[in-house]
Motif scaffolding. Structure first.
Motif, PDB file in Angstrom:
ATOM      1  N   ILE A  32       0.847  -1.207   0.000  1.00  0.00           N
ATOM      2  CA  ILE A  32       0.000   0.000   0.000  1.00  0.00           C
ATOM      3  C   ILE A  32       0.878   1.251   0.000  1.00  0.00           C
ATOM      4  O   ILE A  32       0.635   2.200  -0.762  1.00  0.00           O
ATOM      5  CB  ILE A  32      -0.947   0.004   1.211  1.00  0.00           C
ATOM      6  CG1 ILE A  32      -1.896  -1.197   1.149  1.00  0.00           C
ATOM      7  CG2 ILE A  32      -1.747   1.304   1.257  1.00  0.00           C
ATOM      8  CD1 ILE A  32      -2.705  -1.408   2.407  1.00  0.00           C
ATOM      9  N   THR A  33       1.917   1.225   0.851  1.00  0.00           N
ATOM     10  CA  THR A  33       2.831   2.375   0.929  1.00  0.00           C
ATOM     11  C   THR A  33       3.513   2.616  -0.413  1.00  0.00           C
ATOM     12  O   THR A  33       3.597   3.756  -0.892  1.00  0.00           O
ATOM     13  CB  THR A  33       3.896   2.133   2.017  1.00  0.00           C
ATOM     14  OG1 THR A  33       3.252   1.912   3.273  1.00  0.00           O
ATOM     15  CG2 THR A  33       4.823   3.331   2.135  1.00  0.00           C
ATOM     16  N   SER A  34       4.028   1.533  -1.014  1.00  0.00           N
ATOM     17  CA  SER A  34       4.700   1.655  -2.318  1.00  0.00           C
ATOM     18  C   SER A  34       3.752   2.184  -3.384  1.00  0.00           C
ATOM     19  O   SER A  34       4.136   2.984  -4.241  1.00  0.00           O
ATOM     20  CB  SER A  34       5.265   0.298  -2.739  1.00  0.00           C
ATOM     21  OG  SER A  34       6.253  -0.135  -1.840  1.00  0.00           O
ATOM     22  N   LYS A  35       2.509   1.715  -3.330  1.00  0.00           N
ATOM     23  CA  LYS A  35       1.510   2.165  -4.295  1.00  0.00           C
ATOM     24  C   LYS A  35       1.252   3.662  -4.143  1.00  0.00           C
ATOM     25  O   LYS A  35       1.187   4.404  -5.133  1.00  0.00           O
ATOM     26  CB  LYS A  35       0.205   1.388  -4.088  1.00  0.00           C
ATOM     27  CG  LYS A  35      -0.769   1.482  -5.244  1.00  0.00           C
ATOM     28  CD  LYS A  35      -0.300   0.628  -6.418  1.00  0.00           C
ATOM     29  CE  LYS A  35      -1.327   0.565  -7.522  1.00  0.00           C
ATOM     30  NZ  LYS A  35      -0.884  -0.280  -8.642  1.00  0.00           N
ATOM     31  N   VAL A  36       1.131   4.086  -2.895  1.00  0.00           N
ATOM     32  CA  VAL A  36       0.913   5.513  -2.617  1.00  0.00           C
ATOM     33  C   VAL A  36       2.084   6.335  -3.141  1.00  0.00           C
ATOM     34  O   VAL A  36       1.905   7.367  -3.812  1.00  0.00           O
ATOM     35  CB  VAL A  36       0.718   5.747  -1.104  1.00  0.00           C
ATOM     36  CG1 VAL A  36       0.735   7.237  -0.779  1.00  0.00           C
ATOM     37  CG2 VAL A  36      -0.592   5.131  -0.633  1.00  0.00           C
ATOM     38  N   LEU A  37       3.310   5.875  -2.851  1.00  0.00           N
ATOM     39  CA  LEU A  37       4.503   6.598  -3.306  1.00  0.00           C
ATOM     40  C   LEU A  37       4.593   6.600  -4.833  1.00  0.00           C
ATOM     41  O   LEU A  37       4.939   7.617  -5.440  1.00  0.00           O
ATOM     42  CB  LEU A  37       5.753   5.960  -2.708  1.00  0.00           C
ATOM     43  CG  LEU A  37       5.915   6.057  -1.187  1.00  0.00           C
ATOM     44  CD1 LEU A  37       7.136   5.269  -0.723  1.00  0.00           C
ATOM     45  CD2 LEU A  37       6.039   7.509  -0.739  1.00  0.00           C
ATOM     46  N   ALA A  38       4.280   5.456  -5.458  1.00  0.00           N
ATOM     47  CA  ALA A  38       4.356   5.365  -6.918  1.00  0.00           C
ATOM     48  C   ALA A  38       3.377   6.307  -7.597  1.00  0.00           C
ATOM     49  O   ALA A  38       3.709   6.964  -8.595  1.00  0.00           O
ATOM     50  CB  ALA A  38       4.082   3.921  -7.359  1.00  0.00           C
ATOM     51  N   VAL A  39       2.177   6.389  -7.055  1.00  0.00           N
ATOM     52  CA  VAL A  39       1.135   7.228  -7.651  1.00  0.00           C
ATOM     53  C   VAL A  39       1.443   8.703  -7.474  1.00  0.00           C
ATOM     54  O   VAL A  39       1.301   9.510  -8.399  1.00  0.00           O
ATOM     55  CB  VAL A  39      -0.249   6.886  -7.055  1.00  0.00           C
ATOM     56  CG1 VAL A  39      -1.295   7.915  -7.475  1.00  0.00           C
ATOM     57  CG2 VAL A  39      -0.671   5.481  -7.471  1.00  0.00           C
ATOM     58  N   PHE A  40       1.899   9.087  -6.270  1.00  0.00           N
ATOM     59  CA  PHE A  40       2.036  10.505  -5.954  1.00  0.00           C
ATOM     60  C   PHE A  40       3.422  11.101  -6.234  1.00  0.00           C
ATOM     61  O   PHE A  40       3.533  12.298  -6.487  1.00  0.00           O
ATOM     62  CB  PHE A  40       1.669  10.755  -4.482  1.00  0.00           C
ATOM     63  CG  PHE A  40       0.193  10.679  -4.212  1.00  0.00           C
ATOM     64  CD1 PHE A  40      -0.640  11.760  -4.470  1.00  0.00           C
ATOM     65  CD2 PHE A  40      -0.384   9.520  -3.721  1.00  0.00           C
ATOM     66  CE1 PHE A  40      -2.004  11.691  -4.231  1.00  0.00           C
ATOM     67  CE2 PHE A  40      -1.744   9.431  -3.476  1.00  0.00           C
ATOM     68  CZ  PHE A  40      -2.561  10.523  -3.736  1.00  0.00           C
ATOM     69  N   ILE A  41       4.481  10.271  -6.189  1.00  0.00           N
ATOM     70  CA  ILE A  41       5.817  10.866  -6.395  1.00  0.00           C
ATOM     71  C   ILE A  41       6.613  10.196  -7.512  1.00  0.00           C
ATOM     72  O   ILE A  41       7.628  10.741  -7.951  1.00  0.00           O
ATOM     73  CB  ILE A  41       6.654  10.872  -5.093  1.00  0.00           C
ATOM     74  CG1 ILE A  41       6.968   9.433  -4.637  1.00  0.00           C
ATOM     75  CG2 ILE A  41       5.945  11.633  -3.990  1.00  0.00           C
ATOM     76  CD1 ILE A  41       7.876   9.375  -3.411  1.00  0.00           C
ATOM     77  N   GLY A  42       6.208   9.005  -7.996  1.00  0.00           N
ATOM     78  CA  GLY A  42       6.837   8.364  -9.146  1.00  0.00           C
ATOM     79  C   GLY A  42       8.254   7.870  -8.878  1.00  0.00           C
ATOM     80  O   GLY A  42       8.758   7.946  -7.760  1.00  0.00           O
ATOM     81  N   PRO A  43       8.925   7.360  -9.938  1.00  0.00           N
ATOM     82  CA  PRO A  43      10.286   6.813  -9.786  1.00  0.00           C
ATOM     83  C   PRO A  43      11.298   7.816  -9.234  1.00  0.00           C
ATOM     84  O   PRO A  43      12.151   7.459  -8.426  1.00  0.00           O
ATOM     85  CB  PRO A  43      10.656   6.394 -11.213  1.00  0.00           C
ATOM     86  CG  PRO A  43       9.353   6.168 -11.892  1.00  0.00           C
ATOM     87  CD  PRO A  43       8.405   7.176 -11.300  1.00  0.00           C
ATOM     88  N   SER A  44      11.212   9.062  -9.664  1.00  0.00           N
ATOM     89  CA  SER A  44      12.172  10.076  -9.214  1.00  0.00           C
ATOM     90  C   SER A  44      12.066  10.314  -7.708  1.00  0.00           C
ATOM     91  O   SER A  44      13.078  10.353  -6.990  1.00  0.00           O
ATOM     92  CB  SER A  44      11.941  11.393  -9.967  1.00  0.00           C
ATOM     93  OG  SER A  44      12.105  11.212 -11.356  1.00  0.00           O
ATOM     94  N   GLY A  45      10.842  10.471  -7.228  1.00  0.00           N
ATOM     95  CA  GLY A  45      10.639  10.674  -5.795  1.00  0.00           C
ATOM     96  C   GLY A  45      11.060   9.468  -4.987  1.00  0.00           C
ATOM     97  O   GLY A  45      11.596   9.591  -3.881  1.00  0.00           O
ATOM     98  N   LEU A  46      10.839   8.271  -5.555  1.00  0.00           N
ATOM     99  CA  LEU A  46      11.226   7.042  -4.869  1.00  0.00           C
ATOM    100  C   LEU A  46      12.738   6.963  -4.703  1.00  0.00           C
ATOM    101  O   LEU A  46      13.242   6.457  -3.691  1.00  0.00           O
ATOM    102  CB  LEU A  46      10.717   5.829  -5.657  1.00  0.00           C
ATOM    103  CG  LEU A  46      10.506   4.541  -4.859  1.00  0.00           C
ATOM    104  CD1 LEU A  46       9.441   4.731  -3.790  1.00  0.00           C
ATOM    105  CD2 LEU A  46      10.115   3.397  -5.785  1.00  0.00           C
ATOM    106  N   ALA A  47      13.465   7.448  -5.692  1.00  0.00           N
ATOM    107  CA  ALA A  47      14.931   7.469  -5.603  1.00  0.00           C
ATOM    108  C   ALA A  47      15.391   8.350  -4.441  1.00  0.00           C
ATOM    109  O   ALA A  47      16.329   8.007  -3.717  1.00  0.00           O
ATOM    110  CB  ALA A  47      15.527   7.967  -6.913  1.00  0.00           C
ATOM    111  N   LEU A  48      14.728   9.497  -4.239  1.00  0.00           N
ATOM    112  CA  LEU A  48      15.089  10.396  -3.141  1.00  0.00           C
ATOM    113  C   LEU A  48      14.813   9.747  -1.785  1.00  0.00           C
ATOM    114  O   LEU A  48      15.606   9.892  -0.850  1.00  0.00           O
ATOM    115  CB  LEU A  48      14.319  11.717  -3.256  1.00  0.00           C
ATOM    116  CG  LEU A  48      14.626  12.576  -4.485  1.00  0.00           C
ATOM    117  CD1 LEU A  48      13.765  13.839  -4.482  1.00  0.00           C
ATOM    118  CD2 LEU A  48      16.105  12.960  -4.530  1.00  0.00           C
TER     119      LEU A  48
END
Length: 424
Positions: A32-48
């Motif tokens: 659920i957390t990963s899904k939220v991050l993927a939807v709202f911040i995408g790959p670039s935000g995930l890298a940060l």
């Protein structure tokens, strides 16, 4: 039927069953957390967020002085000796309080420099490090309390605390990311663990009267001396390891771009999901057993138990994951992360070598083999950094997981050679 009943009565089955519930819940929350991050911040935000997680690992290790495994060992040995236990608890608590306050001051003062080092000049998140500075003493204390529970053999309560921590983390993440996007994602990494302090304190205080066991007069330098080897081992692993992976991610960003770094972070998250089961079982069950094993035969029985019960289940699980990788990528993230599918083969292959080596690596802590651990750890980190640098240039983002596989293959061979006399 009698055989199954016998298995169900074993401590490992009871711990594993409850741990399975905890891990399944944690994976569900992670999805659920990963899904939220993927939807709202995408790959670039995930890298940060990956960069901040690496940095936080090293900060946590310094703030707790790397005492976790050492505390488990000495609490196991002293839990029936009130005076010895009081010395351990007092010495560690006072030391951690002083160190975390000093570290908090440094984090607050150097927040601007840290945001440049971790996120680069394009992002100004110095406020994240200032918030971390304020909550760090609570963060370190939570880790300390959970380790005490583990040392006291209260495996179920350790798992209960972890379950509640996952739920708190999820709720915080959803709210923070929804309203604050990438900034909220960064906050969701540092804030929830500190909120768990009161839960961990409640469980510890039910087992031992915490404040009665904390006294300035019980501070003992000999305890610190005994823990120093564990501290050195954990600090080398966490601090050097975190900065090596931070350097690798920054190299990916430089050579391939921020999105590619996000794909690697996504693969790492998936890897962490299935390795949770292994690491938790090792920490709450196998490590205390290894620490208490005083004969060659006892060590062999612990290792044999691990390879005959945990490893086969893991192998079956990753095979299923590999063949259904496309489904799981879209379940955990979004279609934007489908390039992660190319990373699965080498990541799962490397993780298999990693899982096989973990039980051997824990012997360094259980038997206090400080020099051997530091040399093998630095060797493996040097391999990972060197291989990834070479393979990224030649094979792109797949190169980093190829480096992961080759590193853990060599690491496993080295450990098997080192422990050959006690294993065979």
């Amino acid at each position: 039927m009698s055989f199954l009943k016998t298995i169900k009565r074993t401590p490992l089955f009871k711990v594993a069953s409850l741990n399975s519930v905890s891990v399944i819940l944690k994976i569900a929350i992670g999805v659920i957390t990963s899904k939220v991050l993927a939807v709202f911040i995408g790959p670039s935000g995930l890298a940060l967020t990956g960069n901040l997680k690496n940095f936080l690992t090293s900060v946590e290790s310094v703030a707790t002085l790397g005492f976790q495994n050492g505390i488990v060992k000495y609490v196991v040995e002293a839990k029936n000796d009130d005076l010895a236990l009081k010395k351990i608890l007092s010495t560690v608590f006072i030391s951690l309080l002083v160190v975390s306050i000093v570290l908090s001051t440094l984090l607050f003062g150097f927040s601007h420099y840290l945001t440049l080092m971790i996120f680069g000049s394009s992002w100004n998140y110095s406020i994240v490090f200032k918030i971390l500075a304020l909550i760090l003493p609570w963060y370190a204390s939570t880790t300390y309390l959970i380790v005490i529970l583990n040392g006291l053999g209260k495996f179920q309560k350790v798992i209960y605390v972890n379950i509640l921590g996952n739920i708190i983390g999820l709720l915080f993440c959803i709210g923070a990311v929804y309203y604050l996007k990438t900034f909220g994602a960064l906050l969701s990494i540092i804030v929830p663990p500190s909120l768990l302090f009161f839960v961990a304190f409640y469980y510890v205080n039910k087992e031992i009267s915490f404040f009665e066991n904390i006294s300035q007069h019980s501070f003992d330098w000999k305890v610190l001396q005994n823990l120093s080897s564990y501290s050195l081992m954990a600090l080398v692993s966490s601090v050097f390891g975190s900065f090596v992976f931070l350097a690798i991610r920054n190299n990916i960003i430089k050579v391939l771009g921020l999105e590619s770094a996000g794909y690697w972070e996504a693969m790492t998250r998936i890897s962490n999901y299935y390795l949770m089961f292994i690491s938790t079982i090792l920490t709450v069950y196998f490590f205390p057993k290894l620490a208490f094993s005083s004969t060659k035969k006892a060590v062999q029985n612990v290792v044999k138990s691990y390879y005959s019960t945990v490893v086969p289940i893991y192998v079956l699980g990753v095979l299923i994951l590999f063949f259904l990788r496309g489904f799981f990528i879209q379940l955990f993230f979004t279609k934007a992360f489908l390039p992660v599918a190319d990373l699965f083969f080498w990541q799962l292959f490397g993780d298999t070598f990693k899982v096989a080596s973990l039980i051997l690596g824990y012997q360094f802590f259980a038997k206090k083999l400080t020099v051997a651990f530091i040399l093998t750890e630095l060797f493996s980190l040097l391999l990972m950094f060197s291989f990834s640098h070479f393979f990224i240039i030649n094979y792109g983002i797949v190169g980093v997981v190829m480096a992961h596989t080759l590193t853990y293959f060599i690491y496993l061979i080295v450990l098997l050679l080192y422990f050959r006399k006690s294993l065979f």
